[in-house]
Motif scaffolding. Structure first.
Motif, mmCIF file in Angstrom:
data_model
loop_
_atom_site.group_PDB
_atom_site.id
_atom_site.type_symbol
_atom_site.label_atom_id
_atom_site.label_comp_id
_atom_site.label_asym_id
_atom_site.label_seq_id
_atom_site.Cartn_x
_atom_site.Cartn_y
_atom_site.Cartn_z
ATOM 1 N N THR A 165 -3.673 -2.064 -3.267
ATOM 2 C CA THR A 165 -3.883 -0.616 -3.323
ATOM 3 C C THR A 165 -5.020 -0.173 -2.416
ATOM 4 O O THR A 165 -5.288 1.025 -2.300
ATOM 5 N N SER A 174 2.343 1.668 -3.401
ATOM 6 C CA SER A 174 1.326 2.131 -4.337
ATOM 7 C C SER A 174 1.109 3.626 -4.211
ATOM 8 O O SER A 174 1.012 4.346 -5.215
ATOM 9 N N GLN A 175 1.066 4.109 -2.963
ATOM 10 C CA GLN A 175 0.895 5.539 -2.736
ATOM 11 C C GLN A 175 2.103 6.327 -3.237
ATOM 12 O O GLN A 175 1.969 7.355 -3.900
ATOM 13 N N ILE A 229 -7.860 5.228 6.808
ATOM 14 C CA ILE A 229 -7.651 6.091 5.637
ATOM 15 C C ILE A 229 -8.884 6.062 4.749
ATOM 16 O O ILE A 229 -9.326 7.106 4.242
ATOM 17 N N PRO A 287 -6.724 0.939 0.877
ATOM 18 C CA PRO A 287 -6.152 1.578 2.071
ATOM 19 C C PRO A 287 -6.634 0.906 3.359
ATOM 20 O O PRO A 287 -7.672 0.236 3.365
ATOM 21 N N PHE A 301 0.839 -1.208 0.000
ATOM 22 C CA PHE A 301 0.000 0.000 0.000
ATOM 23 C C PHE A 301 0.872 1.256 0.000
ATOM 24 O O PHE A 301 0.615 2.213 -0.739
ATOM 25 N N ALA A 302 1.925 1.250 0.823
ATOM 26 C CA ALA A 302 2.825 2.411 0.867
ATOM 27 C C ALA A 302 3.509 2.620 -0.475
ATOM 28 O O ALA A 302 3.656 3.751 -0.953
ATOM 29 N N TYR A 319 -11.576 9.364 3.591
ATOM 30 C CA TYR A 319 -11.888 9.819 2.233
ATOM 31 C C TYR A 319 -13.292 10.411 2.136
ATOM 32 O O TYR A 319 -13.551 11.327 1.346
ATOM 33 N N HIS A 329 0.367 4.699 -7.743
ATOM 34 C CA HIS A 329 -0.356 3.493 -8.184
ATOM 35 C C HIS A 329 0.219 2.948 -9.494
ATOM 36 O O HIS A 329 -0.515 2.539 -10.389
#
Length: 394
Positions: free
Chosen positions: A380, A354-355, A386, A382, A351-352, A390, A359
């Protein structure tokens, strides 16, 4: 009936054994009776001719174990193991049995098997019957391949397992102080210099955790690492360089990739290579075995492998202990981890990454050694805190 020896006929020029068996065109030894109606006999022929020497030892053992379970199900339920008696009904009943009671609980009682594991059993059984169909005499499987009409179990939607930023921070805080948790305590140790348990390897455990969170390596990839894959293996250079890496990391499907090491992993590796690994490597040398693995188990452990290499299960133990120490130190319920698993670190890294990469699918494939869309999309996703943020003000 004992299983006959596999054929020793030479392969045609330019052909690879793995390629031939994957196409299911390996011929049966001439002395085999093609009318033999025995599930166990055909299973052994399949393992001898299409699995052993083609798949890894670990995968071969798993396939053998799964097929043995099906053989026991047929023999126990029908009183015989005739191949021609295996029907769609029997395969579907075995699938449902595994789903309901395929595992054993800690108290010995039957427990459900995970849907993905059940489907893995079905896939191995389907491969067996595809091979048998290609080689069996006409009429032996009169109703065709019985596995083709048995659908796999539906899988639950994969859930993101990445840790929140606050959880990663406290995990790293625990890892930074890991020596304290391994120190001998009690009345007789008071007033003496701090000393760790004989089997404790806090520096090794620290670098393994940083490696998992900083590279996304699978546990099998971690224990499969050799010292000569590390560039550079000199502690002083590791502390200074920014381009240390692991080369030829072997992943699933015979893939290989290069893994770069971040600051935390480099510093922790340097400490481990300088202070802990030499003693455990020397113990292997005394026993007459070269310690080629990057990470070694403690020389004081009686059941240690001759070469000192860790087992994949030991990674679970190391990471799980970090999770327990973490939760004991953290009072807030929403910050606790429960059971921490090596794959949680992989999800967190993914995930980190991807950020950080915007992506970038190619970068995810390259660094994770995974090209499956289903899992790349999962990586991907979160963490819940997080995801909730959103939509807070929408």
């Amino acid at each position: 009936m004992p299983s006959p020896a596999p054929s020793s006929a030479p392969l045609p020029a330019g052909q690879d054994r793995a390629e031939i068996t994957s196409r299911k065109v390996v011929g049966l030894p001439e002395r085999l009776d093609p009318a033999d109606d025995s599930l166990s006999a055909w299973t052994q022929r399949y393992l001898d001719l299409a699995v052993r020497g083609v798949r890894s030892a670990e995968v071969t053992a798993k396939i053998s174990r799964h097929l043995e379970r099906f053989g026991a199900w047929i023999s126990g339920g029908l009183g015989h193991d005739r191949l021609s008696a295996v029907t769609v009904r029997e395969v579907a009943a075995w699938r449902d049995h595994l789903d309901a009671a395929g595992n054993s609980g800690r108290d010995g009682t039957a427990a459900p098997m995970a849907a993905a594991t059940v489907n893995n059993h079905l896939a191995h059984l389907s491969a067996l019957f595809s091979w048998i169909t290609a080689h069996a005499p006409a009429g032996l499987l009169r109703h065709g391949d019985p596995t083709k009409q048995v659908p796999p179990l539906p899988l639950p939607a994969p859930q993101p397992r990445a840790l929140a930023a606050a959880q990663v921070r406290t995990v790293k805080n625990i890892v930074d102080r890991i020596e304290v948790f391994h120190e001998l305590k009690g009345r007789r140790h008071r007033g003496t210099a701090a000393r760790s348990h004989a089997h404790a390897r806090p520096l090794r455990d620290r670098v393994i955790v940083y490696l998992l969170f900083g590279t996304g390596l699978r546990r099998a990839e971690v224990v499969g690492l050799d010292l000569d894959q590390l560039e550079s293996a000199d502690p002083d250079r590791l502390r200074q360089t920014k381009k240390a890496r692991l080369t030829g990391v072997r992943g699933k499907g015979r893939t290989s990739r290069t893994v770069f090491l971040g600051r935390d992993a480099r510093q922790a590796l340097a400490d481990y290579l300088q202070s802990e690994r030499p003693g455990d490597a020397a113990a292997s040398a005394v026993a007459g075995t070269a310690a080629v693995a990057l990470f070694l188990s403690a020389a004081s452990i009686a059941a240690r492998r001759p070469d000192g290499r860790l087992s994949p299960r030991s990674i679970n133990t190391i990471v799980g202990e970090i999770g327990r120490l973490h939760d004991a130190q953290v009072p807030e319920a929403d910050r606790k981890l429960g059971t921490l698993r090596p794959h949680d670190a992989r999800h967190t890294f993914a995930f980190a990454l991807s950020q950080a990469s915007g992506h970038n699918r190619a970068e995810l494939e390259r660094r994770l050694g995974h090209a499956n869309d289903r899992y790349l999309r999962l990586y991907t996703n979160p963490p819940e805190d997080i995801a909730a943020s959103y939509i807070e003000d929408l």
